[in-house]
Design a protein around this motif. Sequence first.
Motif, PDB file in Angstrom:
ATOM      1  N   ASP A  30       0.857  -1.180   0.000  1.00 26.39           N
ATOM      2  CA  ASP A  30       0.000   0.000   0.000  1.00 26.39           C
ATOM      3  C   ASP A  30       0.896   1.234   0.000  1.00 26.39           C
ATOM      4  O   ASP A  30       1.355   1.689   1.055  1.00 26.39           O
ATOM      5  N   GLY A  31       1.171   1.762  -1.187  1.00 26.58           N
ATOM      6  CA  GLY A  31       2.084   2.897  -1.287  1.00 26.58           C
ATOM      7  C   GLY A  31       3.482   2.515  -0.855  1.00 26.58           C
ATOM      8  O   GLY A  31       4.083   1.577  -1.402  1.00 26.58           O
ATOM      9  N   THR A  32       4.008   3.189   0.164  1.00 27.02           N
ATOM     10  CA  THR A  32       5.357   2.897   0.662  1.00 27.02           C
ATOM     11  C   THR A  32       5.343   1.920   1.831  1.00 27.02           C
ATOM     12  O   THR A  32       6.386   1.672   2.443  1.00 27.02           O
ATOM     13  N   SER A  33       4.173   1.372   2.154  1.00 25.35           N
ATOM     14  CA  SER A  33       4.066   0.418   3.255  1.00 25.35           C
ATOM     15  C   SER A  33       3.835  -0.989   2.723  1.00 25.35           C
ATOM     16  O   SER A  33       3.150  -1.181   1.721  1.00 25.35           O
ATOM     17  N   ASP A  34       4.421  -1.959   3.425  1.00 25.20           N
ATOM     18  CA  ASP A  34       4.336  -3.356   3.007  1.00 25.20           C
ATOM     19  C   ASP A  34       4.101  -4.218   4.237  1.00 25.20           C
ATOM     20  O   ASP A  34       4.757  -4.048   5.269  1.00 25.20           O
ATOM     21  N   TYR A  35       3.163  -5.157   4.119  1.00 23.97           N
ATOM     22  CA  TYR A  35       2.844  -6.074   5.218  1.00 23.97           C
ATOM     23  C   TYR A  35       2.794  -7.489   4.666  1.00 23.97           C
ATOM     24  O   TYR A  35       2.119  -7.756   3.673  1.00 23.97           O
ATOM     25  N   ILE A  36       3.522  -8.420   5.304  1.00 25.06           N
ATOM     26  CA  ILE A  36       3.583  -9.805   4.845  1.00 25.06           C
ATOM     27  C   ILE A  36       3.234 -10.737   5.995  1.00 25.06           C
ATOM     28  O   ILE A  36       3.741 -10.590   7.107  1.00 25.06           O
ATOM     29  N   THR A  37       2.374 -11.706   5.712  1.00 25.69           N
ATOM     30  CA  THR A  37       2.112 -12.786   6.654  1.00 25.69           C
ATOM     31  C   THR A  37       2.647 -14.083   6.041  1.00 25.69           C
ATOM     32  O   THR A  37       2.436 -14.344   4.857  1.00 25.69           O
ATOM     33  N   TYR A  38       3.354 -14.878   6.862  1.00 22.04           N
ATOM     34  CA  TYR A  38       3.944 -16.132   6.407  1.00 22.04           C
ATOM     35  C   TYR A  38       3.147 -17.298   6.988  1.00 22.04           C
ATOM     36  O   TYR A  38       3.004 -17.435   8.213  1.00 22.04           O
ATOM     37  N   ALA A  39       2.635 -18.137   6.081  1.00 25.32           N
ATOM     38  CA  ALA A  39       1.707 -19.193   6.488  1.00 25.32           C
ATOM     39  C   ALA A  39       2.364 -20.257   7.360  1.00 25.32           C
ATOM     40  O   ALA A  39       1.744 -20.773   8.293  1.00 25.32           O
ATOM     41  N   THR A  40       3.602 -20.609   7.062  1.00 27.47           N
ATOM     42  CA  THR A  40       4.230 -21.736   7.760  1.00 27.47           C
ATOM     43  C   THR A  40       4.686 -21.384   9.167  1.00 27.47           C
ATOM     44  O   THR A  40       4.639 -22.224  10.070  1.00 27.47           O
TER      45      THR A  40
ATOM     46  N   TYR B 213      14.644  -1.621   5.321  1.00 23.55           N
ATOM     47  CA  TYR B 213      13.321  -1.393   4.732  1.00 23.55           C
ATOM     48  C   TYR B 213      13.187  -2.128   3.405  1.00 23.55           C
ATOM     49  O   TYR B 213      12.183  -2.812   3.151  1.00 23.55           O
ATOM     50  N   ASP B 214      14.206  -2.007   2.550  1.00 18.77           N
ATOM     51  CA  ASP B 214      14.167  -2.659   1.237  1.00 18.77           C
ATOM     52  C   ASP B 214      14.078  -4.171   1.360  1.00 18.77           C
ATOM     53  O   ASP B 214      13.533  -4.839   0.473  1.00 18.77           O
ATOM     54  N   HIS B 215      14.618  -4.716   2.441  1.00 20.16           N
ATOM     55  CA  HIS B 215      14.589  -6.172   2.654  1.00 20.16           C
ATOM     56  C   HIS B 215      13.162  -6.694   2.741  1.00 20.16           C
ATOM     57  O   HIS B 215      12.895  -7.844   2.371  1.00 20.16           O
ATOM     58  N   GLY B 216      12.229  -5.841   3.206  1.00 20.36           N
ATOM     59  CA  GLY B 216      10.859  -6.305   3.382  1.00 20.36           C
ATOM     60  C   GLY B 216       9.844  -5.618   2.494  1.00 20.36           C
ATOM     61  O   GLY B 216       8.638  -5.820   2.677  1.00 20.36           O
ATOM     62  N   TYR B 217      10.309  -4.809   1.521  1.00 20.62           N
ATOM     63  CA  TYR B 217       9.387  -4.080   0.658  1.00 20.62           C
ATOM     64  C   TYR B 217       9.364  -4.697  -0.738  1.00 20.62           C
ATOM     65  O   TYR B 217      10.406  -4.925  -1.334  1.00 20.62           O
ATOM     66  N   GLN B 218       8.166  -4.991  -1.249  1.00 21.15           N
ATOM     67  CA  GLN B 218       7.977  -5.615  -2.555  1.00 21.15           C
ATOM     68  C   GLN B 218       8.807  -6.901  -2.669  1.00 21.15           C
ATOM     69  O   GLN B 218       9.543  -7.131  -3.624  1.00 21.15           O
TER      70      GLN B 218
END
Length: 223
Positions: A77-87, A120-125
């Motif tokens: 969402d714009g410059t924000s990134d959120y990831i959920t990992y299923a395992t 930040y780049d490690h977790g964005y896109q």
Amino acid sequence: MKLTKTLLTISLALIMAFSLLACTIQFGGDETWEYSADTKEGCEELFNDFFKETFENTNMIVTMKGNGNPVSTETIDGTSDYITYATTGAETYSFIKDEEYIYAMTGDDSNYYMVGKDNYDHGYQVYKHSLNIFEALPEEGATYSCEVKGGTTDGNSTNNLTFEFKANVGSIKFEASSENDLVKTITITRIEEGQTYITDMTIEYGSAAVTVPDISDWYKQEN
């Protein structure tokens, strides 16, 4: 269309313009087209052009599966990134707050964050990491093929890409489809040492929203 070494010295714009003239068929207001390449450089150009609008988009939800099993869901969402990992159940956030670049992770037993553009780049896109493959692929001792087929109907365009890399060490096959230049589905099949790994991605656009967490009491991890 075979891209020779001479053609590869010409700009991508000229290559695509020539291809369009040679490979476009028009029926009334609709048309179809087809581009192909059989060198590493030519395939990379077609690949990057196919994903260009998707890579520039900053509102999407990317769902990933590995061999049919859920892996992750990434919301950009714009410059924000959120990831959920299923395992693992872990969650990561990348966002900008008060002009600081922040990467944060929460899990069962710890919440922490790091500051800095590299973090930040490690977790964005993150979904792009699975698609940035050409730099690691060898020029020699391998075969390349890439084909893009598409068309327009009532003003809406669709495209399908098939890319294949084969070498003694294994093979990679990308299959992707797009609508109006935005990629909707991706299937990556890798064969290494006789083992097959299949990654599936689906992408939805326009509905992504990320709520940045309050990290005031989270542990700050120094680099």
